[in-house]
Design an enzyme around this catalytic site. Structure first.
Site: not given
Length: 215
Positions: A82-83
């Protein structure tokens, strides 16, 4: 240093994957918007091509919503990372997601201290932006060097992803500075393959062979 590709274009990813050099993929909302497709559909297809970390970015700006989006994205595939943007709410979200066993990549890093905070919050990866720092007259590679030295000095195992890579020299500098990963646009990967002397050498070999065997 590992090589990721920075794109959401599935055909580019497929072509780069055939070179045998890809260890992962980074995407962002801008890259996915260019494809004009559903984000889940794009991410699923990317995961079917590359067996490695695939960064997918949240759109929310508040911690609770970032976490909610992150959990949903993580359900797509085991390789999803997850960025999260570097900000106060982002750091809170990183801590929560890390406690849930979800890997995160903190993006938009422009200083070593931002990288330190992200790492201490539990980020799996930090992404310093080389090209954008170069644009304002600050050599981007300097912060990669500082982050790498700082992480090594303090035994921090968060991996550094050199991002906003514009040219092959950015890749070389990143490797020499101690970056764990460079995420590279497809056109730059192709530039890395080429060298004028390689092309000239191949041409000469073929000419010599044809001359020797009267072809």
């Amino acid at each position: 240093m590992k090589i990721f590709i920075d794109t959401a274009n599935v055909e580019e990813i497929r072509k780069a994957s055939k070179l045998g050099v890809l260890a992962g993929v980074t995407t962002n909302p801008s890259l996915i918007a260019k494809e004009g497709r559903d984000i889940k559909e794009v991410i699923e297809e990317i995961c079917s091509i590359v067996d490695g970390p695939i960064s997918a970015e949240v759109m929310a700006l508040e911690c609770d919503e970032m976490v909610r989006e992150g959990i949903e994205l993580a359900k797509i595939h085991k390789n999803i990372v997850i960025k999260i943007p570097m900000c106060e709410e982002g750091l809170k979200a990183v801590k929560v997601l890390a406690s849930e066993g979800i890997r995160t990549n903190v993006t938009l890093i422009f200083s070593p201290l931002q990288a330190l905070l992200a790492a201490r919050a539990g980020a799996s990866f930090v992404s310093p932006f080389l090209g954008r720092l170069d644009d304002i007259g600050n050599p981007g590679i300097e912060i990669v060097t500082q982050i790498a030295e700082m992480f090594a000095l303090h035994g921090i195992d968060t991996e550094i992803i050199s991002a906003s890579v514009r040219n092959p020299m950015h890749v070389l500098d990143s490797a020499m500075a101690g970056s764990h990963i460079a995420t590279i646009p497809y056109n730059v990967i192709l530039q890395m393959v080429k060298h004028p002397l390689t092309d000239a050498g191949m041409k000469k070999f073929i000419e010599d062979y044809n001359k020797a065997f009267n072809k």
